[in-house]
Write a protein that holds these residues in place. Structure first.
Motif, short mmCIF file in Angstrom:
data_model
loop_
_atom_site.label_atom_id
_atom_site.label_comp_id
_atom_site.label_asym_id
_atom_site.label_seq_id
_atom_site.Cartn_x
_atom_site.Cartn_y
_atom_site.Cartn_z
N ARG A 2 0.84 -1.21 0.00
CA ARG A 2 0.00 0.00 0.00
C ARG A 2 0.87 1.25 0.00
NH1 ARG A 2 -3.91 -2.55 3.36
NH2 ARG A 2 -5.59 -3.28 2.01
N GLY A 3 2.04 1.13 0.60
CA GLY A 3 2.96 2.27 0.62
C GLY A 3 3.35 2.65 -0.80
N PHE A 4 3.70 1.64 -1.59
CA PHE A 4 4.03 1.88 -2.99
C PHE A 4 2.84 2.52 -3.70
CE2 PHE A 4 2.85 -0.18 -7.03
CZ PHE A 4 3.63 0.59 -7.88
N LEU A 5 1.66 1.97 -3.44
CA LEU A 5 0.43 2.48 -4.08
C LEU A 5 0.22 3.95 -3.72
CD1 LEU A 5 -1.41 0.60 -5.70
CD2 LEU A 5 -3.07 0.82 -3.85
N ALA A 6 0.45 4.28 -2.46
CA ALA A 6 0.23 5.66 -2.01
C ALA A 6 1.15 6.62 -2.75
CB ALA A 6 0.47 5.76 -0.50
N VAL A 7 2.43 6.25 -2.84
CA VAL A 7 3.40 7.13 -3.49
C VAL A 7 3.05 7.27 -4.98
CG1 VAL A 7 5.84 7.45 -4.05
CG2 VAL A 7 5.17 6.48 -1.84
N TYR A 8 2.73 6.15 -5.61
CA TYR A 8 2.43 6.17 -7.04
C TYR A 8 1.11 6.91 -7.29
CZ TYR A 8 1.79 4.54 -11.85
OH TYR A 8 1.60 4.49 -13.20
N LEU A 9 0.11 6.62 -6.47
CA LEU A 9 -1.19 7.28 -6.65
C LEU A 9 -1.05 8.79 -6.52
CD1 LEU A 9 -4.23 7.02 -7.09
CD2 LEU A 9 -4.51 6.90 -4.61
N ARG A 10 -0.20 9.23 -5.60
CA ARG A 10 0.00 10.67 -5.45
C ARG A 10 0.54 11.26 -6.74
NH1 ARG A 10 4.47 13.70 -4.32
NH2 ARG A 10 3.86 15.85 -3.94
N GLU A 11 1.53 10.60 -7.35
CA GLU A 11 2.07 11.09 -8.63
C GLU A 11 0.98 11.09 -9.71
OE1 GLU A 11 4.78 12.57 -9.16
OE2 GLU A 11 5.82 12.16 -7.28
N LEU A 12 0.15 10.04 -9.71
CA LEU A 12 -0.92 9.97 -10.71
C LEU A 12 -1.92 11.11 -10.53
CD1 LEU A 12 -1.82 6.17 -11.07
CD2 LEU A 12 -0.41 7.61 -12.56
N LEU A 101 10.08 2.84 -5.81
CA LEU A 101 9.34 2.27 -6.94
C LEU A 101 8.16 3.18 -7.32
CD1 LEU A 101 9.50 -0.18 -8.75
CD2 LEU A 101 7.79 -1.29 -7.31
N GLY A 102 7.48 3.73 -6.33
CA GLY A 102 6.36 4.63 -6.62
C GLY A 102 6.81 5.84 -7.42
N GLU A 103 7.93 6.44 -7.03
CA GLU A 103 8.41 7.62 -7.74
C GLU A 103 8.91 7.27 -9.14
OE1 GLU A 103 7.72 10.44 -6.88
OE2 GLU A 103 7.84 10.74 -4.72
N ILE A 104 9.63 6.14 -9.25
CA ILE A 104 10.15 5.75 -10.56
C ILE A 104 8.98 5.52 -11.53
CG2 ILE A 104 11.33 3.93 -11.86
CD1 ILE A 104 13.23 3.61 -9.51
N LEU A 105 7.97 4.80 -11.06
CA LEU A 105 6.84 4.54 -11.96
C LEU A 105 6.08 5.84 -12.27
CD1 LEU A 105 5.47 1.03 -11.02
CD2 LEU A 105 7.16 1.72 -12.72
N GLY A 106 6.12 6.81 -11.35
CA GLY A 106 5.57 8.13 -11.66
C GLY A 106 6.28 8.72 -12.87
N GLY A 107 7.62 8.62 -12.87
CA GLY A 107 8.41 9.11 -14.00
C GLY A 107 8.11 8.33 -15.27
N VAL A 108 7.98 7.00 -15.14
CA VAL A 108 7.71 6.15 -16.30
C VAL A 108 6.34 6.53 -16.90
CG1 VAL A 108 7.21 3.79 -17.02
CG2 VAL A 108 9.17 4.25 -15.55
N THR A 109 5.38 6.80 -16.05
CA THR A 109 4.04 7.18 -16.53
C THR A 109 4.10 8.47 -17.35
OG1 THR A 109 3.11 6.17 -14.56
CG2 THR A 109 1.67 7.65 -15.80
#
Ligand SMILES: Nc1ncnc2c1ncn2[C@@H]1O[C@H](COP(=O)(O)OP(=O)(O)OP(=O)(O)O)[C@@H](O)[C@H]1O
Ligand SMILES: [Mg+2]
Lengths: 244, 283
Positions: A2-12, A101-109
């Protein structure tokens, strides 16, 4: 998880709130490149029996996905030095890897969004290439490598001003030299060898081969895969350095 | 009663500067404990160490008798933090800020929705839930900052100068909110440099001065240590204050002084007197 999800969702969510502006700004520089280098230099220019525009499009995709991937560092810097959201992450019971991972996938998105914008412009310009799974794998790996480096640099710098140095001395030169606008093969050996060490050269090669419908260049694919792992590890190790 | 927070000999050096020089205290569960001190006393440093944002140079700390430096994830799950500098996501909505926080603390969607709704209603921000944070006033942002820290139902809440820079009426409203949180059983460590805030809210107060705790007791005991009544005398060097065990003695002295031509006022001893007495300085 969920931590990963939170970081990624914030970027989204940040992307979502800015989507119209973002898509518009993603379309500016690719359009300029296509107009200046593609149409400006003349439609008759060819590189290896193909029109230069067909050579150029995969190069612009590589350059743009690299810059957008690396660009996550700007968001992280804003979150760290201006909004101070980074402290909210540090005080939360999440692991460093889920943050990274959340931030990296934010960049990838972001990189994928900019790629889609370029493909739309390309389609409008009447340029036809193959955009299959290998093409997108290339975009993914390229964006992943540079987003990892973006996260790493954002963790290691001490102020926002330091960041400009990294961008000007490493990222901008690579955009021009990494097999994006001209073929590295055409250069003399002394220049070719160092350029072959740049990750972007391999990303351009992989993405362009896929767009041309040529066989997958395994060496470039493996190098990018290895760099993605390495980059992730580097980013992971850098998070603790950001704490005082 | 369980000990929610135990701090033993906490030291923090920033280079050559010693920000904390070995502070120790205990907070029983359910207590509202205030750290009162002037700028640079080390209040924020203490909170940052206890919430895992900064590593201490030396010392130990426990939440419910478990070492927080060897079990950081355990400690972070128990703690809620309202930082001194507001750190909300300005571009996101009120609701989204709470959602991200809930996910960060491992809550599932259902409990996030229920809890966010409850807190938004409790704080009077329900109508603003879909507004971006950048459109909120300073007082609303502070309220959001506090309820965000409450999302995951922390057992220990750290409030770093929660009312700094706010209007008096908004400050009183936040005091009410904080008291209510305590009533629900949450242990609270609050820092402030507003004396009346500590006096009004705290069960016990620690005076922090230059990285040291110079006194620690209930506000009442800290004050009665000096006496009950005070007499302020205007002198060319500034206000001089004398303390007396009861009002009668204070009145007798005031009478004498005003007959001698001095300007005097009699008042109750307050926490500021105690603070000045123990630190020899103004907050
Ligand atoms: N990151 C840092 N680097 C260097 N020195 C620091 C750092 N953070 C705090 N200090 C110093 O440590 C001391 C204590 O600071 P701290 O922020 O804990 O004080 P405070 O009691 O919270 O003050 P205020 O009421 O102004 O918030 C100060 O002298 C401050 O300058
Ligand atoms: Mg402070």
């Amino acid at each position: 998880m969920r931590g990963f999800l939170a970081v990624y969702l914030r970027e989204l969510l940040i992307i979502w709130h800015r989507l119209p502006r973002m898509l518009l700004s993603f379309s500016v520089s690719p359009t300029l490149y296509l107009v200046a280098f593609g149409f400006g230099l003349g439609k008759n220019l060819t590189v290896g029996e193909r029109p230069y525009l067909e050579f150029l499009v995969p190069g612009v995709v590589a350059a743009s996905s690299m810059m957008q991937g690396f660009g996550i560092n700007v968001e992280i810097n804003v979150a760290r030095f201006y909004l101070r959201i980074f402290e909210e992450f540090q005080a939360a019971p999440i692991s460093n890897w889920s943050y990274v991972l959340g931030e990296i996938l934010g960049g990838v998105t972001r990189a994928f969004l900019s790629t889609f914008v370029i493909l739309a412009i390309t389609a409008l310009a009447g340029i036809h290439l193959h955009f299959g799974p290998v093409f997108f794998l290339g975009v993914f790996l390229n964006a992943f490598v540079f987003a990892s480096l973006g996260v790493t640099s954002a963790m290691l710098i001490r102020s926002h001003a330091d960041q400009a140095l990294v961008t000007n001395f490493i990222i901008t030169p690579m955009v021009f030299l990494g097999g994006t606008f001209f073929p590295v093969e055409g250069l003399p050996a002394w220049a070719r060898v160092p350029l072959k060490l740049l990750p972007l050269t391999h990303a351009s090669h992989l993405i362009r081969s896929a767009a041309y419908g040529k066989p997958v260049p395994m060496v470039s694919l493996l190098i990018l895969g290895a760099l993605a792992f390495g980059g992730f590890f580097l980013a992971y190790r850098s998070v603790d350095r950001a704490r005082d | 009663m369980a000990v929610a927070v135990r701090v033993e000999g906490l030291v923090k050096d920033y280079g050559k500067l010693r920000a904390l020089s070995g502070i120790s205290f205990e907070i029983p569960e359910g207590e509202l404990f205030a750290l009162l001190g002037p700028n640079g006393a080390g209040k924020t440093t203490t909170i940052r160490i206890l919430t895992g944002l900064t590593r201490p140079t030396a010392g130990r700390a426990f939440f419910f008798e478990r070492d927080i430096f060897s079990s950081p994830l355990y400690a972070k799950r128990l703690a809620g933090l309202v930082p001194q500098a507001t750190n909300l996501d300005l571009e996101l909505t009120v609701w989204e800020n709470l959602l991200i926080h809930g996910l960060l603390f491992g809550m599932d969607r259902r409990s996030i929705q229920m809890r966010a709704r409850e807190l938004l209603e409790f704080s009077g921000l329900w109508d603003r839930r879909n507004h971006k944070v950048k459109t909120l006033s300073g007082g609303m942002r502070r309220r959001l900052l506090i309820i965000r820290a409450l999302m995951h139902e922390p057992r220990i809440l750290f409030l770093d100068e929660p009312t700094v820079g706010l209007d008096p009426h908004i400050r009183r409203r936040l005091w009410g909110l904080i008291k209510q949180i305590q009533t629900r059983g949450t242990t609270i460590l609050l820092t402030t440099h507003y004396i009346e805030e500590a006096e009004f809210l705290a069960d016990r107060v620690a005076f922090l001065d230059r990285g040291r705790i110079v006194a620690l007791d209930t506000p009442q005991n800290l004050m009665t240590h000096l006496g009950e009544a005070a007499v302020d005398v205007v002198t060319p060097e500034g206000l001089k204050t004398k303390f007396f065990p009861n009002r009668e003695e204070a009145e007798r002295e005031a009478m004498k002084l005003s007959r001698a031509g001095e300007t005097v006022t009699i008042r109750r001893v307050n926490l500021e007197d105690a603070f000045l007495h123990f630190t020899g300085r103004k907050v």
